[in-house]
Scaffold this active site. Structure first.
Site, PDB file in Angstrom:
ATOM      1  N   HIS A 267       0.939   3.365   0.473  1.00  0.00           N
ATOM      2  CA  HIS A 267       2.101   4.272   0.323  1.00  0.00           C
ATOM      3  C   HIS A 267       3.114   3.878   1.397  1.00  0.00           C
ATOM      4  O   HIS A 267       3.611   2.757   1.385  1.00  0.00           O
ATOM      5  CB  HIS A 267       1.589   5.708   0.431  1.00  0.00           C
ATOM      6  CG  HIS A 267       2.575   6.778   0.073  1.00  0.00           C
ATOM      7  ND1 HIS A 267       3.755   6.536  -0.557  1.00  0.00           N
ATOM      8  CD2 HIS A 267       2.526   8.132   0.257  1.00  0.00           C
ATOM      9  CE1 HIS A 267       4.401   7.672  -0.743  1.00  0.00           C
ATOM     10  NE2 HIS A 267       3.679   8.667  -0.247  1.00  0.00           N
ATOM     11  N   HIS A 306       4.663  -0.805  -8.334  1.00  0.00           N
ATOM     12  CA  HIS A 306       4.899   0.622  -8.160  1.00  0.00           C
ATOM     13  C   HIS A 306       4.292   1.356  -9.345  1.00  0.00           C
ATOM     14  O   HIS A 306       4.335   0.847 -10.462  1.00  0.00           O
ATOM     15  CB  HIS A 306       6.411   0.899  -8.080  1.00  0.00           C
ATOM     16  CG  HIS A 306       6.736   2.215  -7.468  1.00  0.00           C
ATOM     17  ND1 HIS A 306       6.735   3.375  -8.190  1.00  0.00           N
ATOM     18  CD2 HIS A 306       7.055   2.554  -6.193  1.00  0.00           C
ATOM     19  CE1 HIS A 306       7.048   4.373  -7.389  1.00  0.00           C
ATOM     20  NE2 HIS A 306       7.238   3.912  -6.168  1.00  0.00           N
ATOM     21  N   ASP A 362       9.692  -1.010   0.002  1.00  0.00           N
ATOM     22  CA  ASP A 362       9.146  -1.502   1.262  1.00  0.00           C
ATOM     23  C   ASP A 362       9.281  -3.003   1.452  1.00  0.00           C
ATOM     24  O   ASP A 362       9.006  -3.518   2.538  1.00  0.00           O
ATOM     25  CB  ASP A 362       7.660  -1.116   1.369  1.00  0.00           C
ATOM     26  CG  ASP A 362       7.504   0.361   1.608  1.00  0.00           C
ATOM     27  OD1 ASP A 362       8.310   0.914   2.363  1.00  0.00           O
ATOM     28  OD2 ASP A 362       6.577   0.959   1.041  1.00  0.00           O
TER      29      ASP A 362
END
Ligand code: ACO
Length: 427
Positions: A267, A306, A362
């Site tokens: 995460h 994702h 990210d």
């Protein structure tokens, strides 16, 4: 055409009609599907909640196939371009863009609440040497609640609003304290006249007694990153916030739980994992071999993939642009070349294309953070600071929802049948 689903239980031959609303059937309606009168009825089995809506929400909209992200209806691209983090935080929490006077009042409330209680500083002395700043941040969120016992009164909207202000306002100071305490540096409290992001940079990077003016490009870049991380609907940490909050826990404890969920490398910890991966790859010529190793099942391409986005994460696109502006100031992060090459190869590679794996938020954020001088293990902390707005908005929405009950999933028991206890000398 009736909005119903007719299902037939082939065990009994009986048919049932389930109401469909918003393309959803109520899992509880399955309970009426039973073989005998005393049965508990049919359940839905969905271990990671991959196809289960756990709430109705008006906060964030994502279309994962088209790569769309909106807060309260406003496209993330427009907010990143034109809004500020505090304005976006208000939007996420309140539902509408603030008027000029509302924004002034909200900014003042954040300003007035931005200094943590003095004794919180001592908390950091009680941690291990060189603690991971996320561990320290999680502990400090929990500790902060002990200073505000009124926060347990979660049924009073005015009390709730005060805690929302305190948590958002103090998150940057707690994060900066966590970073400085580990290095044995004196804590720097917030200063007058700086923006939300500017004050965070100041508390983190200033030397007491010396003047420090944040670079405006880096300050704005950080503010944009805060906007991009303000909310992301029902992810792991938000579900933790709602789940813990559903037992009427105070918001500080719930935020600590949400931050703990964020900490994990699958995460919010992924941005840290991306940088470690890029450092591990080390040079451009090693990229093809690394991709092959991922395909062979030897680890993952961190910052890719994702649960919801099956196309380019719109936040990653914005971050790529912001990275160029940051690198103008800081000089290019040498790892950028490796990241770009990973992306180039992965986006043409059968393994990634067939699984619809694209860069997520990210993939590039860590490169900016590193160029701005943040240590790698601060990256998830930088995610947590703005996400407090989203967690608290979701918490507020949950408490106002008349359908809210304490979260309590079911299980399929697959353990031993009844058996009798055997004393230890007989085993
Ligand atoms: N690298 C290589 N393969 C991957 C990756 C990846 N990053 N992500 C998914 N896959 C593969 C899986 O091995 C699986 O392949 P298979 O069908 O052959 O078994 C397939 O793609 C589907 O993957 P799942 O794990 O089922 O996808 P899920 O939706 O459960 O996971 C997740 C999503 C956790 C984000 C995953 O893509 C991942 O681990 N990515 C790397 C970590 C990361 O970047 N996390 C940040 C997410 S964004 C955020 O939280 C802020």
């Amino acid at each position: 055409m009736p909005d119903t689903l007719t299902i037939t239980d082939n065990r009994t031959g009986r048919s049932y009609e389930l109401a469909i609303k918003d393309d959803t059937v109520r899992a509880a309606d399955l309970r009426k599907v039973r073989v005998a009168a005393g049965d508990v009825g049919l359940m839905a089995y969905d271990p990671a909640l991959v196809n289960t809506a756990a709430c109705r929400s008006t906060i964030t909209f994502i279309d994962g196939d088209k790569g769309i992200l909106r807060y309260r209806g406003y496209p993330i691209e427009q907010l990143a371009e034109q809004s500020s983090f505090l304005e976006t935080a208000w939007l996420v929490i309140d539902g509408e863009l603030p008027t000029a006077s509302e924004l002034l009042a909200f900014t003042a409330a954040i300003h007035d609440n931005r200094v943590p209680p003095a004794r919180i500083a001592g908390l950091f002395d009680g941690l291990a040497d060189d603690p991971h700043p996320m561990g320290a941040l999680i502990a400090s969120f929990g500790a902060l609640g002990t200073f505000y016992p009124e926060s347990h009164n979660i049924s009073d909207p005015a009390v709730r609003r005060r805690q929302v202000h305190r948590i958002i306002a103090q998150a940057p100071a707690l994060a900066a304290y966590a970073a400085r305490a580990r290095k044995g540096q004196p804590l720097v409290p917030p200063r007058e006249g700086l923006s939300f992001a500017g004050n965070f940079l100041y508390m983190l990077q200033a030397t007491p007694g010396q003047t420090f003016t944040p670079n405006p490009v880096l300050e704005r870049a950080l503010d944009i990153l805060f906007i991009l991380h303000a909310d992301h609907e029902q992810n792991c940490s938000t579900f933790a916030m709602r789940s813990v909050g559903s037992s009427n826990t105070d918001p500080y404890s719930s935020v600590a739980a949400a931050a703990a969920a964020l900490y994990g490398p699958l995460h919010g910890g992924a941005n840290e994992a991306v940088l470690r991966m890029l450092h591990g790859i080390g040079s451009l010529d090693k990229v093809p071999a690394f991709i092959k190793s991922v395909e062979a099942g030897d680890g993952r391409l961190m910052g890719f993939g994702h649960r919801i986005y099956k196309s380019y994460d719109p936040r990653a696109r914005i971050i790529k642009r912001v990275a160029d502006e940051v690198f103008e100031v800081t000089g290019k992060n040498p790892l950028l070349e490796i990241a770009l090459e990973l992306e180039r190869i992965a986006l043409q590679d059968e393994y990634f294309v067939s699984r619809k794996l694209y860069p997520n938020v990210d993939f590039y954020s860590g490169l900016i953070y590193e160029a701005m001088g943040f240590p790698t293990d601060m990256f998830t902390v930088l995610f947590a600071i703005p996400r407090t707005a989203g967690w608290l908005a979701q918490w507020e929405e949950m408490l106002r929802d008349p359908e809210t009950k304490i979260v309590r999933p079911r299980q399929i028991y697959v353990g031993a049948d009844k058996r009798d206890y055997i004393p230890v000398d007989g085993r």
